[in-house]
Design a protein around this motif. Structure first.
Motif, PDB file in Angstrom:
ATOM      1  N   GLY A   1       0.867  -1.175   0.000  1.00 48.36           N
ATOM      2  CA  GLY A   1       0.000   0.000   0.000  1.00 48.36           C
ATOM      3  C   GLY A   1       0.906   1.228   0.000  1.00 48.36           C
ATOM      4  O   GLY A   1       2.141   1.117  -0.064  1.00 48.36           O
ATOM      5  N   LEU A   2       0.289   2.401   0.108  1.00 52.68           N
ATOM      6  CA  LEU A   2       1.083   3.635   0.058  1.00 52.68           C
ATOM      7  C   LEU A   2       2.137   3.672   1.163  1.00 52.68           C
ATOM      8  O   LEU A   2       3.292   4.052   0.941  1.00 52.68           O
ATOM      9  N   SER A   3       1.748   3.221   2.359  1.00 54.32           N
ATOM     10  CA  SER A   3       2.661   3.310   3.493  1.00 54.32           C
ATOM     11  C   SER A   3       3.883   2.414   3.290  1.00 54.32           C
ATOM     12  O   SER A   3       5.029   2.845   3.501  1.00 54.32           O
ATOM     13  N   GLY A   4       3.649   1.169   2.864  1.00 53.18           N
ATOM     14  CA  GLY A   4       4.764   0.244   2.638  1.00 53.18           C
ATOM     15  C   GLY A   4       5.666   0.723   1.505  1.00 53.18           C
ATOM     16  O   GLY A   4       6.900   0.624   1.597  1.00 53.18           O
ATOM     17  N   LEU A   5       5.059   1.250   0.446  1.00 56.36           N
ATOM     18  CA  LEU A   5       5.877   1.701  -0.691  1.00 56.36           C
ATOM     19  C   LEU A   5       6.729   2.908  -0.315  1.00 56.36           C
ATOM     20  O   LEU A   5       7.899   2.998  -0.693  1.00 56.36           O
ATOM     21  N   ILE A   6       6.136   3.816   0.458  1.00 56.45           N
ATOM     22  CA  ILE A   6       6.906   4.993   0.896  1.00 56.45           C
ATOM     23  C   ILE A   6       8.052   4.550   1.802  1.00 56.45           C
ATOM     24  O   ILE A   6       9.203   4.993   1.665  1.00 56.45           O
ATOM     25  N   ALA A   7       7.749   3.629   2.720  1.00 60.84           N
ATOM     26  CA  ALA A   7       8.799   3.142   3.632  1.00 60.84           C
ATOM     27  C   ALA A   7       9.935   2.514   2.826  1.00 60.84           C
ATOM     28  O   ALA A   7      11.121   2.796   3.068  1.00 60.84           O
ATOM     29  N   ALA A   8       9.571   1.681   1.841  1.00 64.14           N
ATOM     30  CA  ALA A   8      10.605   0.995   1.050  1.00 64.14           C
ATOM     31  C   ALA A   8      11.443   1.999   0.272  1.00 64.14           C
ATOM     32  O   ALA A   8      12.668   1.875   0.164  1.00 64.14           O
ATOM     33  N   ARG A   9      10.784   3.023  -0.266  1.00 65.49           N
ATOM     34  CA  ARG A   9      11.540   4.013  -1.048  1.00 65.49           C
ATOM     35  C   ARG A   9      12.509   4.795  -0.150  1.00 65.49           C
ATOM     36  O   ARG A   9      13.635   5.096  -0.541  1.00 65.49           O
ATOM     37  N   GLU A  10      12.074   5.103   1.074  1.00 65.64           N
ATOM     38  CA  GLU A  10      12.972   5.810   2.010  1.00 65.64           C
ATOM     39  C   GLU A  10      14.185   4.945   2.344  1.00 65.64           C
ATOM     40  O   GLU A  10      15.317   5.431   2.422  1.00 65.64           O
TER      41      GLU A  10
END
Ligand SMILES: Cc1cc2nc3c(=O)[nH]c(=O)nc-3n(C[C@H](O)[C@H](O)[C@H](O)COP(=O)(O)OP(=O)(O)OC[C@H]3O[C@@H](n4cnc5c(N)ncnc54)[C@H](O)[C@@H]3O)c2cc1C
Length: 454
Positions: A14-23
């Motif tokens: 989801g958005l949260s997991g994708l943002i975390a992975a990108r960081e």
């Protein structure tokens, strides 16, 4: 056996997991995202049933203070457009339909009563710290009572009470008797929800939309991560060993990492088997944070005919099946169909949402005719989204704790357990429940794993 390794395993794209992975990736560490579904985005889902007509079955709007989302859209090159609000809202109470000013003058006392309650909530929320709601001076008292019980004590008339219920359920998507008063106050602090309760759009959560659809956001984030995102890999187990976290998926994939970010709504996070088992308080928390109940129905017409009548496609009704609706057209000037989005939330999602499609859609058409006239009787298409049926979401918009949820379990909501960190919008300190919160939580979880990785 299919095996992968990374520094950080992220559960959920989801958005949260994708943002975390990108960081994590941007900090020079290797993430691996495991997603149960055959697509990324989770509660973000755009469908295009007709070319260039984007229907947001999931998240649709951002508000003026959703700065993280606005920055993300701009970084990804996705434009925004303003939600149209011009025109009268149509109100239905006790079988009587009144438009705009006519409603406000006929029910001036009721509207004033609701305003008074909202300002009281604002004042109460000032003593609540979202990072520790259980520590508020009156937390114990406020968490032992439901919003519905407290509303009942506010001296409202029957219509005032019903108006407040409809508007609150329009945000929480559960009956107010199911939500702790402290839980609503947390929402007031993190999201300023009282600004939204009576559709005052300034400061609210529904002022802008994404040109071309919200679904572009998770898709572009996933494109940046490339093969680091693995679809159709539901995580079943998380085993924490000495310096190694082993994540097992249905289908046989086993991923090893040093840290894991679980970016799922708490109730879904609680369905994973952990070894060693999670502390009891964390498991009891996940047993007490149910996903809410919302169902969206998009009704498409040849044009937005209601605008000719000075209406804004918004209804507020005590009859239903939709208690609220709004204008869901493409950007002005782009032509395209007239689209009314009808919301079935809380009990309406649970009752009428389960009716056979034909029965529900006929009732919806009748309702729209009552509010917007005979042209509403003949839609060209109806597209609906029932999130309870989706295995990897099981309800929306987000989760709300019932009474005693915060005081007894709240502290474990985002508290890391060794190498296990928690993301997802429910764990956010800003705009929890919204996309803005999903980004906030993803960034925070990434900071936590990076700090541990040194
Ligand atoms: C109908 C609807 C309308 C909404 N409207 C708005 C709006 O207008 N504005 C707004 O800001 N927000 C809105 N929201 C809320 C917004 O969509 C969410 O806050 C946000 O998308 C949550 O992102 P997340 O990453 O935290 O969780 P999710 O999107 O739920 O992501 C979790 C991911 O984990 C996956 N998953 C689940 N279980 C497993 C498992 N065991 N293993 C691996 N993967 C798993 C899921 O498939 C999913 O992809 C709406 C939501 C819905 C459903």
């Amino acid at each position: 056996m299919n095996a992968r390794e990374a520094d950080v395993i992220v559960v959920g794209a989801g958005l949260s997991g994708l943002i975390a992975a990108r960081e994590v990736l941007r900090a020079g560490r290797e993430p691996l995202v495991l997603e149960a579904n055959d697509r990324v985005g989770g509660r973000i889902l755009t469908e295009e049933p007709v070319p260039d007509v984007f229907l947001e079955l999931g998240a649709q709007w951002i508000g003026d203070t959703h700065h993280r989302m606005e920055a993300l859209a701009s970084e990804l090159g996705i434009g925004l457009y303003q939600q149209l609000e011009d025109g009268d809202t149509s109100y239905e109470f006790g079988g009587r339909i009144l438009r705009g000013e006519a409603f406000h003058s006929a029910y001036a006392d009721e509207v004033a009563q609701v305003e008074r309650v909202l300002r009281t909530l604002d004042a109460m929320a000032e003593s609540v710290d979202v990072a520790a709601p259980w520590a508020a001076p009156r937390a114990d008292e406020w968490d032992r009572i439901s919003v519905g019980q407290w509303y009942d004590q506010q001296g409202l008339s029957a219509v005032g009470r019903e108006l407040l219920e409809i508007c609150t359920v329009g945000i929480l998507a559960v009956p107010t008797v199911e939500v702790s008063l402290l839980g609503l106050l947390v929402n007031v602090v993190t999201c300023g929800v009282t600004a939204d309760l009576l559709s005052e759009s300034e400061g609210g959560a529904q002022t802008k939309r994404f040109v071309g659809g919200t679904g572009q956001i998770p898709q572009r984030l996933a494109d940046e991560l490339g093969e680091r995102v693995v679809l159709e890999s539901p995580v079943l187990t998380i085993d924490v060993g000495d310096g190694v976290v082993t994540v097992g998926c249905r289908g046989g994939l086993v991923a090893k990492g040093k840290q894991v970010i679980v970016a799922l709504a708490p109730t879904l996070a609680g369905r994973i088997m952990y070894d060693p088992p999670l502390p009891g308080v964390r498991d009891q928390l996940t047993q007490r944070l149910p996903q809410a109940s919302a169902h969206k129905s998009f009704v498409l017409y040849d044009e937005p005919f209601w605008r000719d009548e000075g209406l804004n496609a918004q209804l507020i009704s005590d009859a239903g099946p939709a208690r609220m609706s709004n204008d869901s057209c493409m950007p002005e000037g782009d032509g395209g169909p007239g689209i009314i989005l009808a919301f079935l939330e809380g009990e309406n999602a649970r009752v009428q949402g389960r009716w056979p499609d034909e029965q529900r859609q006929a009732a919806l058409r009748d309702e729209l005719v009552r509010h917007f006239g005979p042209r509403a009787a003949k839609p060209e298409l109806i597209v609906e989204g029932a999130w309870v049926e989706r295995q990897w979401t099981r309800g929306c918009y987000n989760a709300n704790p019932g009474p005693c949820g915060w005081i007894h379990f709240g502290a474990s909501l985002a508290e890391p357990i060794g190498p296990i960190k928690w993301a997802a919008t429910e764990t956010a300190l800003a705009w929890s429940g919204y996309m803005e919160g999903a980004v906030d939580a993803g960034q925070r979880a990434a900071r936590e794993v990076l700090a541990d990785l040194g």
